[in-house]
Design a protein around this motif. Structure first.
Motif, PDB file in Angstrom:
ATOM      1  N   ASN A 291       0.811  -1.229   0.000  1.00  0.00           N
ATOM      2  CA  ASN A 291       0.000   0.000   0.000  1.00  0.00           C
ATOM      3  C   ASN A 291       0.843   1.277   0.000  1.00  0.00           C
ATOM      4  N   SER A 427      -5.837   3.776  -5.765  1.00  0.00           N
ATOM      5  CA  SER A 427      -5.421   4.267  -4.442  1.00  0.00           C
ATOM      6  C   SER A 427      -6.637   4.591  -3.574  1.00  0.00           C
ATOM      7  N   THR A 430      -8.372   1.381  -2.379  1.00  0.00           N
ATOM      8  CA  THR A 430      -7.605   0.682  -1.345  1.00  0.00           C
ATOM      9  C   THR A 430      -7.788   1.349   0.009  1.00  0.00           C
ATOM     10  N   HIS A 431      -7.760   2.681   0.024  1.00  0.00           N
ATOM     11  CA  HIS A 431      -7.867   3.395   1.298  1.00  0.00           C
ATOM     12  C   HIS A 431      -9.272   3.335   1.874  1.00  0.00           C
TER      13      HIS A 431
END
Length: 432
Positions: A291, A427, A430-431
Motif C-alpha cells: 500500500n 489508491s 484501497t484506502h
C-alpha cells in the motif's frame, strides 16, 4: 533493478539482429524471407511476454504479502502453463506456414527459405517459453542480475553458432537461413535446463515437481487474469506489424528487407525501455502489496522522463550512423537507401513509444490488465495502423515511417493521462 537487465536484454535482442546480419550476407531473398517471419515469431514471443507479466505481477504481490508457499506454487504453474500454451500454438503454426506467409504477402519463391527457418523455429519456441517465464519468477523476487546472465549466455551461444550453421565449416554443412533457427534452438535448450535447475534446486522458488491438474487450474486462473490481457496486448503489436508488412510488401522485396532490418534494429535500440518494462512491474506490484502508492507514482514519472531523454539521444546516434548501419545490412543500394530512411525518421518516436510500453507494464503491475489491453487496441488500431497507412497513401514509404512517429506522439499523451487517472482510482479504493 534495471541496470543488470540491460546487458541481458542486449544479448537477448541480439538473437534477431545477429540472425538478420548473417542472413543478409546470403542476399536480398533470404533477408526478405526472414523479414517476413518477424511478425509471426514475435507473436509467440509476445505470448511468453504476457505470461511473464502475469507471473511477475502475481508472484511479486504474494511475496510483498509474505505468502511464500503460494508464490512457489504459482511459479511452477506458470512454467507448466507456458510450456503447454506455446506448444499448442507452435504446432498450429507449423501446420499453417504456407497459409500464414502467403497472407502476409510472401511470394512463392521465398517460401522455401521461410520453411527452412520456421519449421525449426516453431520447435525452438517451446524452449524459449521456459527461460522467459522462469526469468519473470526471478525478477518478481527482486533478482534481475541472474536473468541477465541467463539471457546473455543464450545470446552468446546463438552468436557463436549462427555463422557455423548458416555457412558451414568442416563436417558441418551450410544450412543457410535454417542454420540461424538451429542456432537459436540450441541456445534456448541450454537456457531452459539452466533456469529449471536454478529455480527448483538452488533457489527453491518453484516446487520440485509437476502440479496436479487441480493445482495447475487454480494457479492458472490468477496468472491468466493478468497474462491473457497482457499477452493479447503484446500480440496486437506483431498483428499490426503483419498488416504493415503486407502494405510494405506492395513496394517490393527491397522495401520488405529494409522494413525487416529496421524492425530488428528498433528492438535492439529500445533495449533500455524493454529492460525497464521488466524491472518496473515487480517494483510497482510489491509496493502495491504494501500500500505504498506514492512510491508507485514516483517510479512511474522517473522512468517516463528518463526514457524520453535517453531515446532522444539514441535517435541522434542512429541518424549519425544511419549510412554505416545501412551498408552493413544491405548489399544492394536501393535496400541500403530505404534502411537509412527508416533510421532517420522512425527513431524519433522511440521515446514516445517507450512511454506507451511502460504505461502498459505499470497498468498490469497494479492489476488492471484490461486497461492495458484497451490502450494497446487504441494505440495500434486507432492511431498506428490507420495513420501509417493513410500517410503511406500520400507519401509512400516515407509517409509510413513518419506516420509511426505521429501515432506514437498521440498515444503517449493518452497513456500518461490514463495511468494518472487509474492510479488515483486504485489508491482511493484501497484506502476505503
Amino acid at each position: 533493478m534495471t541496470v543488470p537487465m540491460i546487458i541481458g536484454m542486449i544479448m537477448m535482442m541480439s538473437f534477431g539482429l545477429i540472425d538478420t546480419f548473417f542472413v543478409s550476407l546470403l542476399g536480398t531473398e533470404p533477408l526478405a524471407a526472414i523479414s517476413f517471419t518477424f511478425p509471426v515469431t514475435f507473436t509467440l514471443i509476445s505470448l511468453n511476454i504476457g505470461l511473464g507479466i502475469g507471473t511477475s505481477a502475481v508472484i511479486a504481490r504474494l511475496a510483498g504479502q509474505g505468502k511464500q508457499d503460494g508464490a512457489r506454487e504459482t511459479g511452477s504453474g506458470a512454467l507448466m502453463l507456458s510450456f503447454i500454451m506455446v506448444g499448442i500454438l507452435a504446432v498450429c503454426g507449423g501446420l499453417s506456414i504456407d497459409f500464414v506467409f502467403q497472407l502476409l504477402g510472401a511470394q512463392q519463391h521465398l517460401m522455401p527459405h521461410i520453411h527452412d527457418y520456421m519449421e525449426i523455429w516453431y520447435f525452438a519456441s517451446v524452449f524459449l517459453a521456459l527461460p522467459m517465464v522462469g526469468n519473470s519468477v526471478l525478477r518478481a523476487r527482486g533478482d534481475t542480475k541472474t536473468p541477465s546472465i541467463i539471457m546473455a549466455t543464450g545470446g552468446g551461444i546463438n552468436a557463436l553458432l549462427d555463422p557455423l550453421f548458416i555457412f558451414g565449416f568442416g563436417p558441418v554443412p551450410a544450412m543457410g537461413i535454417g542454420g540461424a533457427a538451429l542456432a537459436t534452438l540450441i541456445s534456448w535448450i541450454v537456457c531452459s535446463v539452466w533456469i529449471l535447475y536454478l529455480l527448483a534446486r538452488q533457489r527453491n522458488y518453484i516446487l520440485p515437481r509437476l502440479l496436479t491438474v487441480k493445482e495447475l487450474a487454480e494457479r492458472s486462473r490468477s496468472i491468466l487474469h493478468i497474462a491473457l490481457p497482457a499477452a493479447g496486448a503484446n500480440m496486437l503489436t506483431p498483428i499490426a506489424g503483419a498488416i504493415l508488412t503486407r502494405v510494405v510488401a506492395g513496394y517490393g522485396e527491397e522495401a520488405v528487407a529494409a522494413w525487416g532490418v529496421g524492425s530488428r534494429l528498433e528492438s535492439f535500440t529500445t533495449i533500455l525501455v524493454l529492460a525497464l518494462s521488466m524491472s518496473l512491474p515487480p517494483f510497482i506490484s510489491q509496493n502495491m502489496g504494501a500500500n505504498r502508492f506514492e512510491r508507485v507514482k514516483d517510479a512511474y514519472w522517473l522512468v517516463v522522463k528518463f526514457v524520453l531523454a535517453w531515446q532522444l539521444f539514441i535517435s541522434v546516434v542512429l541518424w549519425l550512423c544511419s549510412g554505416l548501419l545501412a551498408s552493413l545490412f544491405a548489399k544492394e543500394q536501393q535496400v541500403a537507401e530505404l534502411i537509412q530512411m527508416f533510421l532517420i525518421i522512425v527513431p524519433l518516436g522511440y521515446g514516445l513509444q517507450g512511454i506507451v510500453i511502460l504505461t502498459n507494464s505499470s497498468l498490469n503491475a497494479i492489476h488492471l490488465p484490461m486497461s492495458a489491453l484497451v490502450l494497446s487496441v487504441i494505440r495500434l488500431f486507432v492511431f498506428f495502423v490507420p495513420i501509417t497507412i493513410t500517410m503511406g497513401i500520400f507519401y509512400d514509404l516515407q509517409g509510413i515511417f513518419s506516420g509511426a512517429v505521429i501515432a506514437n506522439l498521440l498515444m503517449a499523451m493518452v497513456s500518461v493521462y490514463w495511468f494518472r487517472r487509474s492510479l488515483r482510482v486504485v489508491s482511493a479504493q484501497t484506502h476505503e
